[in-house]
Design a protein around this motif. Sequence first.
Motif, PDB file in Angstrom:
ATOM      1  N   GLU A  37     -19.380 -39.720  -6.022  1.00  0.00           N
ATOM      2  CA  GLU A  37     -19.124 -39.595  -7.452  1.00  0.00           C
ATOM      3  C   GLU A  37     -20.154 -38.672  -8.067  1.00  0.00           C
ATOM      4  O   GLU A  37     -21.332 -38.782  -7.758  1.00  0.00           O
ATOM      5  N   ILE A  38     -19.709 -37.782  -8.915  1.00  0.00           N
ATOM      6  CA  ILE A  38     -20.658 -37.017  -9.726  1.00  0.00           C
ATOM      7  C   ILE A  38     -20.731 -37.766 -11.058  1.00  0.00           C
ATOM      8  O   ILE A  38     -19.716 -37.973 -11.713  1.00  0.00           O
ATOM      9  N   ASP A  40     -20.801 -38.939 -14.782  1.00  0.00           N
ATOM     10  CA  ASP A  40     -20.131 -38.309 -15.909  1.00  0.00           C
ATOM     11  C   ASP A  40     -21.091 -37.473 -16.748  1.00  0.00           C
ATOM     12  O   ASP A  40     -20.765 -36.373 -17.185  1.00  0.00           O
ATOM     13  N   TYR A  43     -21.792 -34.184 -15.139  1.00  0.00           N
ATOM     14  CA  TYR A  43     -20.638 -33.292 -15.282  1.00  0.00           C
ATOM     15  C   TYR A  43     -20.606 -32.660 -16.679  1.00  0.00           C
ATOM     16  O   TYR A  43     -20.418 -31.459 -16.831  1.00  0.00           O
TER      17      TYR A  43
ATOM     18  N   HIS B  49     -17.824 -44.844 -13.897  1.00  0.00           N
ATOM     19  CA  HIS B  49     -19.137 -44.203 -13.844  1.00  0.00           C
ATOM     20  C   HIS B  49     -19.042 -42.717 -13.510  1.00  0.00           C
ATOM     21  O   HIS B  49     -19.817 -41.924 -13.997  1.00  0.00           O
ATOM     22  N   GLY B  50     -18.088 -42.370 -12.648  1.00  0.00           N
ATOM     23  CA  GLY B  50     -17.985 -40.980 -12.208  1.00  0.00           C
ATOM     24  C   GLY B  50     -17.431 -40.081 -13.291  1.00  0.00           C
ATOM     25  O   GLY B  50     -17.015 -40.539 -14.360  1.00  0.00           O
ATOM     26  N   ALA B  51     -17.441 -38.770 -12.992  1.00  0.00           N
ATOM     27  CA  ALA B  51     -17.022 -37.790 -13.980  1.00  0.00           C
ATOM     28  C   ALA B  51     -15.565 -37.973 -14.364  1.00  0.00           C
ATOM     29  O   ALA B  51     -14.707 -38.164 -13.518  1.00  0.00           O
ATOM     30  N   GLN B  52     -15.300 -37.929 -15.630  1.00  0.00           N
ATOM     31  CA  GLN B  52     -13.936 -37.926 -16.160  1.00  0.00           C
ATOM     32  C   GLN B  52     -13.787 -36.555 -16.796  1.00  0.00           C
ATOM     33  O   GLN B  52     -14.455 -36.272 -17.793  1.00  0.00           O
ATOM     34  N   VAL B  53     -12.948 -35.710 -16.216  1.00  0.00           N
ATOM     35  CA  VAL B  53     -12.910 -34.308 -16.634  1.00  0.00           C
ATOM     36  C   VAL B  53     -12.595 -34.172 -18.122  1.00  0.00           C
ATOM     37  O   VAL B  53     -13.223 -33.401 -18.834  1.00  0.00           O
ATOM     38  N   VAL B  54     -11.607 -34.959 -18.601  1.00  0.00           N
ATOM     39  CA  VAL B  54     -11.326 -34.942 -20.030  1.00  0.00           C
ATOM     40  C   VAL B  54     -11.962 -36.183 -20.645  1.00  0.00           C
ATOM     41  O   VAL B  54     -11.499 -37.292 -20.441  1.00  0.00           O
ATOM     42  N   ARG B  55     -13.045 -35.984 -21.350  1.00  0.00           N
ATOM     43  CA  ARG B  55     -13.820 -37.120 -21.853  1.00  0.00           C
ATOM     44  C   ARG B  55     -12.991 -37.975 -22.807  1.00  0.00           C
ATOM     45  O   ARG B  55     -13.120 -39.193 -22.836  1.00  0.00           O
TER      46      ARG B  55
END
Lengths: 333, 104
Positions: A37-38, A40, A43, B49-55
């Motif tokens: 996971e990167i 958030d 990112y 927790h991980g990146a959500q491309v569209v916040r």
Amino acid sequence: MDLVADFFGAFSAQLQQPTLAFLLGGMGLAALGSRLEIPDAVYRFIVVVLLLKIGLGAGIAIREADLLDLVLPAAAAFALGTLIVLIGRVTLARLPGLRPEDGMATAGLFGAVSASTLAATMVILDAEELAYEAWVPALYPFMDIPALVTAIVLAQLHRQKSDDAALRLRIGAIVADSLRGSALSALALGLVLGLVARPDPVFASFYEPLFRGLLSILMLVMGMEAYARLAELRRVAHVFAAYALMAPFVHGLMGFALGYAAHLATGFSPGGVVLLAVMAASSSDISGPPTLRAAIPSANPAAYVGASTSIGTPVALLSIPLYLALADLVFAN
Amino acid sequence: MTHPAVKLTIVVERLLEPVVERLLAAAGVKGYSIFPGGGRGAHGARPAHGAQVVREFAIVKFEVVLRDRGTADRLAETLIRDHLRDQSGIVWLAPVEVLRESKF
């Protein structure tokens, strides 16, 4: 024949370049069910730094540019953003068995610009040593905003026709909302600071050296997201996938043609033509979706976000070698 | 010594955060909390927790404790009727016991 050979030569070389390799790596990891996971926050930081860098670079360049040189490429960007959505309106959105709003929202995203694809193209052009005017990335909003506005206006016109609701065209509000999104805010801030301040030292010591490395992480995130969204896209009509597969090539070639016209008219650089082509080929994945979601609530995001993020962005990135090969062919003579 | 109250929980995408805040302000609620989150539902998985491309597509949970059941019902109905028809979201009410009545 040469073009085909050129393309496949360039294509296999590009697959090994960090930009595309990280994208495919991200897709592979997601496909294998990796728990990597990167975070958030990381990112979002990366998106801000990349867009600030793009804005600063363009702002510094505009300081010394002849503003007249910008006019034709900016007009081309505006025309492309609008035209791509209008084409989507009369093709994709007219297909039977598909809700027109879904088609219009999809066309809107494909007319808009992907910040990640733009950044990737800049890195690839630098690696290829194909020069472009440093202000070209600043054309991003000239294509992005008209595309989103056109899609939203078309969707509202359609809605009025079907249920006779009051037509509310608040173009100013849409433009303001687009500019307030994280990607365009960062780009605009960079642009202004590059123009009016003297950020050159921090640009050279921080933003420029970080650009390629941070982009590789962003590509990893985009690859993972592309794979995750594919599952959603499978649940909607297959024409969205077919559109997403073809549109980047059609739009990219339109962009290349208009860019080439600007080259003949005012000497727009070959690298600039490629960058404009890729901007036209790309589809918005970070800032366009929330704008459309808010303005066309009846459209299904699984269709348009899925089409753009899981197919549009990877295909646009993988089509970059095509425009490089085309540039080689056209500008060699 | 506790007092009966109702807790209104609203799970929506960040996109609707300002809409919900406006509704709560208009209803005159004294306070609420917002928690970021992730999970899985009718619209697929959202990373916690991980990146959500569209916040704006990441979810948040609002929690509002109200003494007046009628206000809670009206808020829930307005949300479902006007905002959650086209957008994803979940709303529920639960009875709770509060300690300091004057805070709600």
